[in-house]
Write a protein that holds these residues in place. Structure first.
Motif, short mmCIF file in Angstrom:
data_model
loop_
_atom_site.label_atom_id
_atom_site.label_comp_id
_atom_site.label_asym_id
_atom_site.label_seq_id
_atom_site.Cartn_x
_atom_site.Cartn_y
_atom_site.Cartn_z
N GLU A 57 0.88 -1.20 -0.11
CA GLU A 57 -0.13 0.09 0.05
C GLU A 57 0.92 1.36 -0.15
O GLU A 57 0.61 2.27 -0.65
CB GLU A 57 -0.95 0.12 1.38
CG GLU A 57 -2.27 -1.03 1.11
CD GLU A 57 -3.17 -0.58 -0.07
OE1 GLU A 57 -3.71 0.25 0.09
OE2 GLU A 57 -3.04 -1.50 -0.88
N ASP A 58 2.05 1.20 0.79
CA ASP A 58 2.81 2.35 0.69
C ASP A 58 3.54 2.88 -0.48
O ASP A 58 3.71 4.11 -0.70
CB ASP A 58 4.00 2.02 1.73
CG ASP A 58 4.76 0.86 1.25
OD1 ASP A 58 6.01 0.96 1.24
OD2 ASP A 58 4.30 -0.22 1.43
N LYS A 59 3.57 1.95 -1.56
CA LYS A 59 4.10 2.15 -2.86
C LYS A 59 3.15 3.17 -3.60
O LYS A 59 3.39 3.87 -4.32
CB LYS A 59 4.47 0.92 -3.84
CG LYS A 59 4.77 1.18 -5.05
CD LYS A 59 5.19 -0.16 -5.67
CE LYS A 59 5.84 0.01 -7.16
NZ LYS A 59 6.06 -1.19 -7.78
N TYR A 60 1.92 2.84 -3.50
CA TYR A 60 0.80 3.46 -4.23
C TYR A 60 0.16 4.58 -3.54
O TYR A 60 -0.72 5.43 -3.96
CB TYR A 60 -0.36 2.43 -4.45
CG TYR A 60 0.26 1.42 -5.54
CD1 TYR A 60 0.28 1.74 -7.02
CD2 TYR A 60 0.91 0.41 -5.13
CE1 TYR A 60 0.73 0.91 -8.01
CE2 TYR A 60 1.58 -0.62 -6.17
CZ TYR A 60 1.36 -0.36 -7.47
OH TYR A 60 2.10 -1.21 -8.20
N PHE A 96 -8.81 -4.78 15.25
CA PHE A 96 -8.71 -4.54 13.99
C PHE A 96 -8.94 -5.66 12.80
O PHE A 96 -8.90 -6.78 13.24
CB PHE A 96 -7.36 -3.88 13.38
CG PHE A 96 -7.01 -2.47 14.14
CD1 PHE A 96 -6.95 -1.51 13.69
CD2 PHE A 96 -6.37 -2.50 15.54
CE1 PHE A 96 -6.73 -0.33 13.98
CE2 PHE A 96 -6.24 -1.42 16.25
CZ PHE A 96 -6.18 -0.29 15.37
N GLY A 97 -9.44 -5.10 11.61
CA GLY A 97 -9.85 -6.36 10.67
C GLY A 97 -8.42 -6.88 10.12
O GLY A 97 -7.58 -5.76 9.59
N GLN A 98 -8.47 -8.14 9.57
CA GLN A 98 -7.42 -8.65 8.73
C GLN A 98 -7.52 -8.07 7.48
O GLN A 98 -6.68 -8.42 6.55
CB GLN A 98 -7.23 -9.92 8.78
CG GLN A 98 -6.56 -10.49 10.21
CD GLN A 98 -6.65 -12.00 10.28
OE1 GLN A 98 -6.83 -12.78 9.51
NE2 GLN A 98 -5.99 -12.44 11.56
N LYS A 99 -8.53 -7.47 6.89
CA LYS A 99 -8.78 -7.38 5.49
C LYS A 99 -7.62 -6.11 5.16
O LYS A 99 -6.91 -6.38 4.16
CB LYS A 99 -10.14 -6.56 5.22
CG LYS A 99 -10.17 -6.28 3.75
CD LYS A 99 -11.76 -5.47 3.46
CE LYS A 99 -11.64 -4.03 3.86
NZ LYS A 99 -10.72 -3.22 3.41
N ASP A 100 -7.57 -5.28 5.89
CA ASP A 100 -6.24 -4.32 5.85
C ASP A 100 -5.05 -4.72 6.51
O ASP A 100 -4.65 -4.55 7.65
CB ASP A 100 -6.74 -2.71 6.44
CG ASP A 100 -7.84 -2.56 5.74
OD1 ASP A 100 -7.83 -1.96 4.90
OD2 ASP A 100 -9.01 -2.35 6.57
N GLN A 136 -2.00 -2.56 7.40
CA GLN A 136 -2.25 -1.85 8.28
C GLN A 136 -2.26 -2.65 9.64
O GLN A 136 -1.74 -1.66 10.60
CB GLN A 136 -3.81 -1.14 8.08
CG GLN A 136 -4.24 -0.13 9.23
CD GLN A 136 -5.56 0.33 8.91
OE1 GLN A 136 -5.68 1.24 7.81
NE2 GLN A 136 -6.56 -0.05 9.47
N LEU A 137 -2.88 -3.49 9.82
CA LEU A 137 -2.87 -4.39 11.03
C LEU A 137 -1.33 -4.56 11.54
O LEU A 137 -1.11 -4.41 12.79
CB LEU A 137 -3.55 -5.52 10.80
CG LEU A 137 -3.53 -6.83 12.07
CD1 LEU A 137 -4.05 -6.17 13.35
CD2 LEU A 137 -4.02 -8.07 11.68
#
Length: 289
Positions: free
Chosen positions: A128-131, A157-161, A164-165
């Motif tokens: 995610e950090d690249k984009y 927190f959800g594992q979908k992100d 981020q988790l």
């Protein structure tokens, strides 16, 4: 004669730090544990699953609702991100949340605000950090503030992100924030699509194609688990997504703990992560191998 069920108790809503402090202090006077579920609102079944998990883990559940401008780039959907506080509070009554912390931007980032968290490690994994290079700095800053404001024992927190988790888990450990981070498996529609507030942006035709994202991810995971080469498997998966109309940002195999690239099953445990656009909607997902 059967009794009618007791009416649901709507959670209190705090909009100022003074109101938040007063309520949290009341919990602590009773020696109650506190769980926090950070959200940006527009709550769906995935968020409510987090609240129910928090309810099992602590005496009191606080849900924050704050659309954080610090994690949106100028070209992203901050202005149009769905906001529906009244409906969210009603849903949280059903899930038995105790308190909604719903500050506005002036409370979270008052005049003169000048301190930001700059995470590294899993925040610089090239996913995610690249984009979205601005993203995890905004997330880490607001989560650090939420932990300081609510002072929870537990945060869910959800594992979908998934990245981020990992960033939040590292943040809590590195800054000695004394909060236990719980990650909850992704909640999905019956057709496999990961629940997301941004699914509301999909047109009916796009919604019909969206489950291909998880289907391809699951097929890649099965092939890698069966011994197929990771690189060739992901290349095949990327082509399948392109045929379905997705514009791919990444489809990667990473070590599930460090997020370092995984070139073979020896680099495991492995997590597959994907981000792709369908029309104007950006979808993300991940799965264990």
């Amino acid at each position: 004669m059967t009794k009618s069920p007791a009416p649901l108790r709507r959670p209190a809503v705090a909009r100022t730090l003074k109101a938040l402090d007063r309520t949290i202090a009341g919990f602590r006077r009773k020696h109650e544990t506190v769980a926090l579920v950070p959200t940006m609102g527009a709550l769906h079944a995935g968020h409510l699953a987090l609240v129910r998990r928090a309810r099992r883990a602590a005496d009191r559940v606080v849900v924050s609702i704050f659309v954080n401008p610090a994690q949106f780039a100028p070209s992203e959907d901050f202005a149009s991100y769905p906001r529906r506080l009244a409906a969210d509070v009603s849903a949280l009554a059903e899930a038995r949340a105790d308190l909604v912390w719903a500050p506005d931007a002036k409370v979270m980032y008052p005049a003169g605000f000048a301190t930001r968290v700059a995470p590294e490690g899993p925040a610089l994994a090239g996913l995610e950090d690249k984009y979205r290079p601005h993203f995890f700095g905004g997330v880490a800053t607001v989560v650090a503030k939420l932990f300081g404001q609510v002072r929870p024992d537990i945060a869910v927190f959800g594992q979908k992100d998934y990245q981020q988790l990992k960033v939040v888990t590292r943040l809590a450990a590195d800054l000695d924030l004394r909060v236990k981070i719980i990650g909850l498996p992704t909640v999905r529609e019956k057709d496999g699509l990961a629940l997301s507030s941004r699914n509301l942006y999909l047109s009916p035709e796009e919604r019909g194609r969206a489950p291909v994202l998880h289907r391809v991810l699951a097929e890649c995971a099965d092939k890698i688990a069966a011994g197929r080469p990771i690189k060739a498997t992901l290349e095949s998966g990327a082509k399948a997504l392109a045929r379905a109309g997705f514009v791919l940002d990444y489809l990667e195999a990473r070590n599930a703990e460090t997020l370092a690239p995984a070139r073979s099953v020896k680099d495991g445990p492995i997590r597959l992560l994907v981000a792709a656009r369908l029309g104007t909607t950006r979808l993300i997902d991940n799965i264990a191998v």
